[in-house]
Design a protein around this motif. Structure first.
Motif, PDB file in Angstrom:
ATOM      1  N   VAL A  62     -42.610  64.480 -17.268  1.00 62.60           N
ATOM      2  CA  VAL A  62     -42.412  65.281 -18.475  1.00 62.60           C
ATOM      3  C   VAL A  62     -40.926  65.403 -18.784  1.00 62.60           C
ATOM      4  O   VAL A  62     -40.501  65.218 -19.932  1.00 62.60           O
ATOM      5  N   ARG A  74     -43.853  66.964 -24.063  1.00 63.22           N
ATOM      6  CA  ARG A  74     -44.707  68.086 -23.688  1.00 63.22           C
ATOM      7  C   ARG A  74     -43.799  69.294 -23.543  1.00 63.22           C
ATOM      8  O   ARG A  74     -42.771  69.219 -22.881  1.00 63.22           O
ATOM      9  N   TRP A  88     -49.115  74.679 -22.390  1.00 60.73           N
ATOM     10  CA  TRP A  88     -48.252  73.675 -22.993  1.00 60.73           C
ATOM     11  C   TRP A  88     -48.913  73.025 -24.196  1.00 60.73           C
ATOM     12  O   TRP A  88     -50.140  73.077 -24.360  1.00 60.73           O
ATOM     13  N   ALA A  90     -48.284  69.253 -26.634  1.00 62.87           N
ATOM     14  CA  ALA A  90     -47.627  67.948 -26.537  1.00 62.87           C
ATOM     15  C   ALA A  90     -47.837  67.127 -27.791  1.00 62.87           C
ATOM     16  O   ALA A  90     -48.865  67.213 -28.458  1.00 62.87           O
ATOM     17  N   ASP A  92     -47.386  63.290 -27.586  1.00 62.74           N
ATOM     18  CA  ASP A  92     -47.063  62.189 -26.681  1.00 62.74           C
ATOM     19  C   ASP A  92     -47.098  60.860 -27.412  1.00 62.74           C
ATOM     20  O   ASP A  92     -47.859  60.704 -28.377  1.00 62.74           O
ATOM     21  N   TYR A 106     -52.852  69.794 -25.670  1.00 60.25           N
ATOM     22  CA  TYR A 106     -52.545  71.178 -25.333  1.00 60.25           C
ATOM     23  C   TYR A 106     -53.372  71.585 -24.123  1.00 60.25           C
ATOM     24  O   TYR A 106     -54.430  71.015 -23.842  1.00 60.25           O
TER      25      TYR A 106
END
Length: 188
Positions: A62, A74, A88, A90, A92, A106
């Protein structure tokens, strides 16, 4: 909402969330998140991610991603009200590394469920993807039986594209119903 990566690592602020870069100090938060069987239900059938894997593989990956793919990654989600770690979100790089799209993700602590936070964060990242990063497409995948996650994606503006089936060495309950892919395109 602020869309600037600030010196304190903040990427986005929403009404109730602050999304910021992870740091090594977040290790315990990530270990705790991935240790909750309900959080991991549709990912590992409730098995926790070993702390050594989080420490030696996941968190370093990450952190390295921030430099490798600027704007994507993230981010830790914390409460703007009290600074509590919530989980979290993200954006990506998608499979195939198409620079015009990103994959939304998420994972939230159970205490954050049912409050609209997943939808709030997902919507903010969709806007960020289109308005700040200029992406053409945001996609997401989940298990077909993961009704809560599917609702979040729909509330964030994504639409169902397809259902598909993968082969797993250790399938979890619901795998037989397949995976679903959702998307939203910039013009939408």
């Amino acid at each position: 909402m602020t869309e600037a990566d600030t010196p304190d690592g903040t990427v986005l602020d929403t009404g109730r969330l602050r999304l910021r870069r992870f740091t090594p100090a977040d290790l315990d938060h990530l270990v705790e998140l991935d240790a909750d069987p309900e959080v991991m239900r549709y990912l590992t059938n409730g098995r926790p991610t070993p702390a050594t894997v989080v420490r030696d593989e996941l968190l370093p990956r990450v952190l390295a991603e921030y430099d490798r793919t600027p704007g994507l990654g993230r981010w830790a989600a914390v409460s703007r009200a009290d600074g509590d770690f919530l989980g979290w979100f993200a954006l990506d790089p998608p499979p195939g590394d198409d620079p015009t799209e990103a994959e939304l993700g998420y994972r939230l602590r159970r205490a954050a469920w049912g409050r609209g936070l997943a939808t709030e964060g997902a919507r903010a990242l969709v806007r960020y993807a289109f308005d700040q990063l200029g992406l053409r497409r945001v996609r997401a995948e989940t298990m077909a039986v993961n009704v809560r996650s599917r609702r979040v994606l729909e509330r964030a503006g994504l639409r169902l594209v397809r259902t598909f089936h993968l082969t797993w060495d250790d399938p979890i309950p619901g795998t037989e119903h397949g995976e679903v892919e959702y998307e939203i395109l910039r013009p939408e």
